[in-house]
Design a protein around this motif. Structure first.
Motif, PDB file in Angstrom:
ATOM      1  N   LYS A   1       0.828  -1.204   0.000  1.00  0.00           N
ATOM      2  CA  LYS A   1       0.000   0.000   0.000  1.00  0.00           C
ATOM      3  C   LYS A   1       0.865   1.258   0.000  1.00  0.00           C
ATOM      4  O   LYS A   1       0.520   2.259  -0.637  1.00  0.00           O
ATOM      5  CB  LYS A   1      -0.934  -0.012   1.209  1.00  0.00           C
ATOM      6  N   GLN A   2       1.992   1.212   0.723  1.00  0.00           N
ATOM      7  CA  GLN A   2       2.853   2.379   0.779  1.00  0.00           C
ATOM      8  C   GLN A   2       3.452   2.693  -0.584  1.00  0.00           C
ATOM      9  O   GLN A   2       3.517   3.853  -0.998  1.00  0.00           O
ATOM     10  CB  GLN A   2       3.975   2.165   1.801  1.00  0.00           C
ATOM     11  N   HIS A   3       3.896   1.648  -1.300  1.00  0.00           N
ATOM     12  CA  HIS A   3       4.428   1.867  -2.649  1.00  0.00           C
ATOM     13  C   HIS A   3       3.356   2.469  -3.558  1.00  0.00           C
ATOM     14  O   HIS A   3       3.629   3.363  -4.368  1.00  0.00           O
ATOM     15  CB  HIS A   3       4.921   0.547  -3.245  1.00  0.00           C
TER      16      HIS A   3
ATOM     17  N   GLN B   1       0.734   9.611  -5.401  1.00  0.00           N
ATOM     18  CA  GLN B   1       1.037  10.977  -4.986  1.00  0.00           C
ATOM     19  C   GLN B   1       1.969  11.663  -5.978  1.00  0.00           C
ATOM     20  O   GLN B   1       1.855  12.875  -6.220  1.00  0.00           O
ATOM     21  CB  GLN B   1       1.661  10.971  -3.591  1.00  0.00           C
ATOM     22  N   ALA B   2       2.872  10.899  -6.568  1.00  0.00           N
ATOM     23  CA  ALA B   2       3.798  11.468  -7.555  1.00  0.00           C
ATOM     24  C   ALA B   2       3.081  11.828  -8.846  1.00  0.00           C
ATOM     25  O   ALA B   2       3.430  12.807  -9.517  1.00  0.00           O
ATOM     26  CB  ALA B   2       4.923  10.481  -7.835  1.00  0.00           C
TER      27      ALA B   2
ATOM     28  N   PRO C   1      -0.164  15.442  -9.249  1.00  0.00           N
ATOM     29  CA  PRO C   1      -0.041  16.820  -9.742  1.00  0.00           C
ATOM     30  C   PRO C   1       0.004  16.921 -11.262  1.00  0.00           C
ATOM     31  O   PRO C   1      -0.148  18.009 -11.820  1.00  0.00           O
ATOM     32  CB  PRO C   1       1.286  17.294  -9.129  1.00  0.00           C
ATOM     33  N   LEU C   2       0.214  15.792 -11.941  1.00  0.00           N
ATOM     34  CA  LEU C   2       0.443  15.818 -13.384  1.00  0.00           C
ATOM     35  C   LEU C   2      -0.722  15.278 -14.200  1.00  0.00           C
ATOM     36  O   LEU C   2      -0.866  15.611 -15.370  1.00  0.00           O
ATOM     37  CB  LEU C   2       1.692  15.007 -13.721  1.00  0.00           C
ATOM     38  N   GLY C   3      -1.530  14.406 -13.585  1.00  0.00           N
ATOM     39  CA  GLY C   3      -2.598  13.804 -14.368  1.00  0.00           C
ATOM     40  C   GLY C   3      -3.451  12.877 -13.532  1.00  0.00           C
ATOM     41  O   GLY C   3      -3.389  12.884 -12.303  1.00  0.00           O
ATOM     42  N   GLU C   4      -4.207  12.044 -14.207  1.00  0.00           N
ATOM     43  CA  GLU C   4      -5.190  11.176 -13.562  1.00  0.00           C
ATOM     44  C   GLU C   4      -4.620   9.777 -13.367  1.00  0.00           C
ATOM     45  O   GLU C   4      -4.103   9.178 -14.302  1.00  0.00           O
ATOM     46  CB  GLU C   4      -6.453  11.105 -14.431  1.00  0.00           C
ATOM     47  N   ALA C   5      -4.741   9.254 -12.142  1.00  0.00           N
ATOM     48  CA  ALA C   5      -4.194   7.924 -11.856  1.00  0.00           C
ATOM     49  C   ALA C   5      -4.956   7.257 -10.732  1.00  0.00           C
ATOM     50  O   ALA C   5      -5.510   7.916  -9.848  1.00  0.00           O
ATOM     51  CB  ALA C   5      -2.716   8.025 -11.487  1.00  0.00           C
TER      52      ALA C   5
END
Length: 218
Positions: A16-18, A24-25, A28-32
């Motif tokens: 879950k942490q990975h 989170q990375a 800010p850039l797109g949808e995931a």
């Protein structure tokens, strides 16, 4: 990189942490979105693709990159050896099958192999053997799926900064090697994948090797 260009991304984390760190990375850039699963476990690959298809509404491209480090054949216990094969080989084949079935007659499958295929050292027999198998599998799968409208590519990075280098190469040493152009960054592999996926549909990059400019022992 793909999310920043408008792709909807669905990822898998071994923990879950990975998964949280990856999302989170990307945020800010797109949808995931994504799920935390160990793809070495039976039925986990199907569960992952079920979740991805439900989230995305369909799958256009699958990047198969689940792998754990492995050493020499006589240096691994039997239980560990089977677990490594399940992650590094069986999960690859399962992922490609699930992707191909769900894509229908259009899509891209890009597997991440390794330059270990060519650096057949005494302490990498298990890993090199598996990656050599992936190399042959990728070529054969390209020929099987090409007529169906699905492109299959293999990206083979050389030594890349990651947790897989531990404990042999410390994080500081990895940073120093990257700065000295003796080791790759994960971003370098992303650029290669982007290149593979953005070629005209009439072409396929069957194999792309990526190595540091100053690495001369592979």
């Amino acid at each position: 990189m793909l999310a920043s260009e408008g792709a909807r991304v669905f990822v898998c984390g071994r923990s879950k942490q990975h998964l949280i760190e990856a999302l989170q990375a990307i945020a800010p850039l797109g949808e995931a979105d994504g799920v935390a699963l160990d793809l070495a476990n039976k039925n986990s690959v199907a569960r992952f693709f079920d979740a991805a298809e439900k989230s995305l509404g369909g799958i256009d491209a699958a990047i198969v990159n689940a792998a754990v480090a492995a050493s020499g054949l006589t240096e691994e216990g039997k239980v560990d050896l089977h677990a490594i094969i399940a992650t590094d080989f069986t999960a690859y084949l399962d992922s490609c099958r699930e992707a191909a079935v769900r894509m229908g007659n259009y899509g891209d499958i890009c597997m991440i192999g390794s330059m270990s295929t060519y650096a057949l050292g005494p302490h990498s027999t298990v890993y090199a053997g598996i990656k050599y198998g992936i190399q042959g599998f990728a070529v054969a799968l390209r020929r099987e799926l090409g007529p169906k409208g699905i492109r299959v590519s293999l990206v083979e990075p050389s030594r890349t900064g990651s947790d897989m280098q531990l404990p042999d190469i410390s994080p500081k040493k990895q940073r120093d090697m990257i700065e000295a152009h003796e080791m790759l960054r994960a971003e370098d592999i992303a650029v290669g994948i982007h290149y593979v996926l953005t070629q005209p549909r009439r072409t396929v990059i069957q194999r792309l090797d990526i190595t540091p400019r100053l690495m001369i022992d592979e």
